[in-house]
Design a protein around this motif. Structure first.
Motif, PDB file in Angstrom:
ATOM      1  N   VAL A 144      -0.408  -1.801 -26.490  1.00  0.00           N
ATOM      2  CA  VAL A 144      -0.111  -3.042 -25.755  1.00  0.00           C
ATOM      3  C   VAL A 144       0.640  -2.721 -24.469  1.00  0.00           C
ATOM      4  CG1 VAL A 144       1.239  -5.180 -25.821  1.00  0.00           C
ATOM      5  CG2 VAL A 144      -0.153  -4.529 -27.784  1.00  0.00           C
ATOM      6  N   SER A 145       1.682  -1.884 -24.563  1.00  0.00           N
ATOM      7  CA  SER A 145       2.463  -1.536 -23.375  1.00  0.00           C
ATOM      8  C   SER A 145       1.611  -0.793 -22.355  1.00  0.00           C
ATOM      9  CB  SER A 145       3.658  -0.654 -23.730  1.00  0.00           C
ATOM     10  OG  SER A 145       4.386  -1.239 -24.760  1.00  0.00           O
ATOM     11  N   ALA A 146       0.794   0.149 -22.835  1.00  0.00           N
ATOM     12  CA  ALA A 146      -0.022   0.940 -21.910  1.00  0.00           C
ATOM     13  C   ALA A 146      -1.035   0.056 -21.183  1.00  0.00           C
ATOM     14  CB  ALA A 146      -0.737   2.060 -22.670  1.00  0.00           C
ATOM     15  N   VAL A 147      -1.686  -0.847 -21.916  1.00  0.00           N
ATOM     16  CA  VAL A 147      -2.703  -1.715 -21.297  1.00  0.00           C
ATOM     17  C   VAL A 147      -2.036  -2.669 -20.309  1.00  0.00           C
ATOM     18  CG1 VAL A 147      -4.442  -3.503 -21.706  1.00  0.00           C
ATOM     19  CG2 VAL A 147      -4.284  -1.544 -23.260  1.00  0.00           C
ATOM     20  N   SER A 158      -4.045   7.790 -24.873  1.00  0.00           N
ATOM     21  CA  SER A 158      -4.536   8.771 -23.899  1.00  0.00           C
ATOM     22  C   SER A 158      -5.822   8.286 -23.231  1.00  0.00           C
ATOM     23  CB  SER A 158      -4.742  10.137 -24.557  1.00  0.00           C
ATOM     24  OG  SER A 158      -5.894  10.108 -25.371  1.00  0.00           O
ATOM     25  N   HIS A 159      -6.650   7.560 -23.964  1.00  0.00           N
ATOM     26  CA  HIS A 159      -7.862   6.992 -23.352  1.00  0.00           C
ATOM     27  C   HIS A 159      -7.496   5.962 -22.283  1.00  0.00           C
ATOM     28  CE1 HIS A 159      -9.880   8.108 -27.348  1.00  0.00           C
ATOM     29  NE2 HIS A 159     -10.476   8.847 -26.427  1.00  0.00           N
ATOM     30  N   ILE A 160      -6.468   5.175 -22.592  1.00  0.00           N
ATOM     31  CA  ILE A 160      -6.033   4.149 -21.630  1.00  0.00           C
ATOM     32  C   ILE A 160      -5.528   4.823 -20.348  1.00  0.00           C
ATOM     33  CG2 ILE A 160      -4.437   2.214 -21.218  1.00  0.00           C
ATOM     34  CD1 ILE A 160      -6.397   1.529 -23.406  1.00  0.00           C
ATOM     35  N   GLU A 161      -4.744   5.872 -20.537  1.00  0.00           N
ATOM     36  CA  GLU A 161      -4.202   6.592 -19.368  1.00  0.00           C
ATOM     37  C   GLU A 161      -5.332   7.176 -18.526  1.00  0.00           C
ATOM     38  OE1 GLU A 161      -1.252   6.339 -18.387  1.00  0.00           O
ATOM     39  OE2 GLU A 161      -0.446   5.397 -20.196  1.00  0.00           O
ATOM     40  N   GLN A 162      -6.308   7.749 -19.206  1.00  0.00           N
ATOM     41  CA  GLN A 162      -7.457   8.323 -18.481  1.00  0.00           C
ATOM     42  C   GLN A 162      -8.264   7.229 -17.783  1.00  0.00           C
ATOM     43  OE1 GLN A 162      -9.035  10.967 -21.737  1.00  0.00           O
ATOM     44  NE2 GLN A 162     -10.434  11.541 -20.074  1.00  0.00           N
ATOM     45  N   ALA A 163      -8.451   6.134 -18.493  1.00  0.00           N
ATOM     46  CA  ALA A 163      -9.253   5.025 -17.957  1.00  0.00           C
ATOM     47  C   ALA A 163      -8.596   4.424 -16.718  1.00  0.00           C
ATOM     48  CB  ALA A 163      -9.430   3.939 -19.018  1.00  0.00           C
ATOM     49  N   ARG A 164      -7.287   4.512 -16.693  1.00  0.00           N
ATOM     50  CA  ARG A 164      -6.521   3.944 -15.588  1.00  0.00           C
ATOM     51  C   ARG A 164      -6.932   4.559 -14.257  1.00  0.00           C
ATOM     52  NH1 ARG A 164      -0.002   3.313 -15.833  1.00  0.00           N
ATOM     53  NH2 ARG A 164       0.145   1.930 -14.054  1.00  0.00           N
ATOM     54  N   SER A 165      -7.226   5.857 -14.287  1.00  0.00           N
ATOM     55  CA  SER A 165      -7.561   6.530 -13.030  1.00  0.00           C
ATOM     56  C   SER A 165      -9.062   6.543 -12.748  1.00  0.00           C
ATOM     57  CB  SER A 165      -7.007   7.954 -13.039  1.00  0.00           C
ATOM     58  OG  SER A 165      -7.362   8.580 -14.248  1.00  0.00           O
ATOM     59  N   SER A 166      -9.857   5.990 -13.675  1.00  0.00           N
ATOM     60  CA  SER A 166     -11.295   5.968 -13.406  1.00  0.00           C
ATOM     61  C   SER A 166     -11.649   4.697 -12.633  1.00  0.00           C
ATOM     62  CB  SER A 166     -12.092   6.033 -14.717  1.00  0.00           C
ATOM     63  OG  SER A 166     -12.043   4.791 -15.363  1.00  0.00           O
TER      64      SER A 166
END
Ligand SMILES: Nc1ncnc2c1ncn2[C@@H]1O[C@H](COP(=O)(O)OP(=O)(O)OP(=O)(O)O)[C@@H](O)[C@H]1O
Ligand SMILES: [Mg+2]
Length: 288
Positions: free
Chosen positions: A242-245, A278-286
């Motif tokens: 939740v926090s990451a998204v 980690s997927h969210i973090e990666q997705a953030r930069s895509s």
């Protein structure tokens, strides 16, 4: 495949068993997810569309940041009120007519856009007075109960005089045809409305705020989880996710949707079949 896929809606389960590429392509499909603020908007709009014609019809300005989901709410509301065919009179009755404010506030363009939405033939080169008369005639015939105008912040692209003229036009239509008007736009739409105090006071405000950490937001993520075609549960409503998204999306519904699609694709490609931070973090930069 042994997984029972009970974390997914029944209608998504067969998709989840499909090939990776099929699942990734399916992510681009349109989808609607219910959330409390949208339900409140529907309640308000449903009430407005039912109001019998009267002198001073209530009007509303629905506003919020770009990508928050305003146009989706309006589109969903329209799908809930499809045109009805009047057998006796042999005419189609449309309760709701919706259009976009032209990028530059020009009254002729406003009328031609509206006539286009109404499916009425017209000569775009006609004089303003002719377009105005024709629009009124067509609207009388169709007698909609609600006019929705999206992208109202485009008003600010015009001069003060043009803004006033466009707002007057809306006021005129609302009074003349006794229909409710729903204006939709960003905060700039609210600024544009303020240039006319009489108009401003006539419009109730309905804000669509950015998401914050809340039960509603956890509910939104849980709803996404039920439709994203992953074979293992991610538990998206848990705190770290939740926090990451929230941090990566700025609380915008469109960004939440984009991020979760990108994260889903990553989780399919790397074989984990569930989204983690980690997927969210990666997705953030895509980009996609
Ligand atoms: N209820 C919903 N369910 C699923 N996805 C949604 C929903 N609402 C919005 N979205 C996603 O958010 C994106 C942006 O929504 P929308 O176009 O309605 O924003 P907007 O507020 O009208 O933005 P703008 O002010 O730029 O026009 C959509 O393309 C969609 O991906
Ligand atoms: Mg929009």
């Amino acid at each position: 495949m042994g997984a029972s896929l009970t974390h997914l809606l029944p209608e998504v389960r067969s998709l989840a068993k499909s090939d990776d590429n099929v699942r990734i392509l399916a992510l681009a499909r349109d989808r609607w997810i219910d959330y409390p603020r949208a339900t409140q908007a529907f309640k308000l709009l449903d009430w407005m569309v039912k109001i019998p014609p009267r002198q001073r019809m209530p009007c509303v300005l629905l506003y919020g940041d770009s990508n928050i989901g305003k146009t989706q709410v309006i589109a969903k509301f329209e799908r809930r009120h499809p045109p009805e065919y009047d057998e006796e009179k042999g005419v189609e009755h449309r309760k709701i007519v919706s259009m976009q404010m032209p990028p530059t506030p020009d009254q002729s363009r406003f009328y031609t856009s509206l006539l286009f939405e109404l499916g009425a033939p017209f000569n775009a080169a006609a004089k303003l007075s002719v377009l105005e008369k024709l629009t009124r005639e067509v609207l009388r015939e169709i007698s909609p109960r609600m006019l929705v105008v999206d992208e109202v912040h485009h008003l600010l692209a015009g001069s003060y005089r043009e803004q006033r003229a466009s707002l007057n036009l809306l006021k005129f239509l609302a009074n003349d045809l006794q229909m409710t008007i729903v204006l939709v736009g960003t905060q700039d739409a609210e600024f544009a409305l303020q240039t006319d105090s009489q108009m401003s006071s006539r419009f109730a405000r309905f804000v669509m705020p950015r998401w914050q950490e809340s039960e509603a937001f956890r509910g939104l993520l849980a709803a996404f989880e039920r439709i994203l075609p992953l074979r293992r549960p991610s538990n998206l409503a848990k705190r770290e996710v939740v926090s990451a998204v929230l941090a990566a999306s700025g609380g915008l519904t469109g960004e939440v949707s984009r991020l979760l699609n990108a994260a889903t694709e990553l989780a399919i490609r790397d074989g984990r079949e569930m989204i983690d931070v980690s997927h969210i973090e990666q997705a953030r930069s895509s980009v996609f």
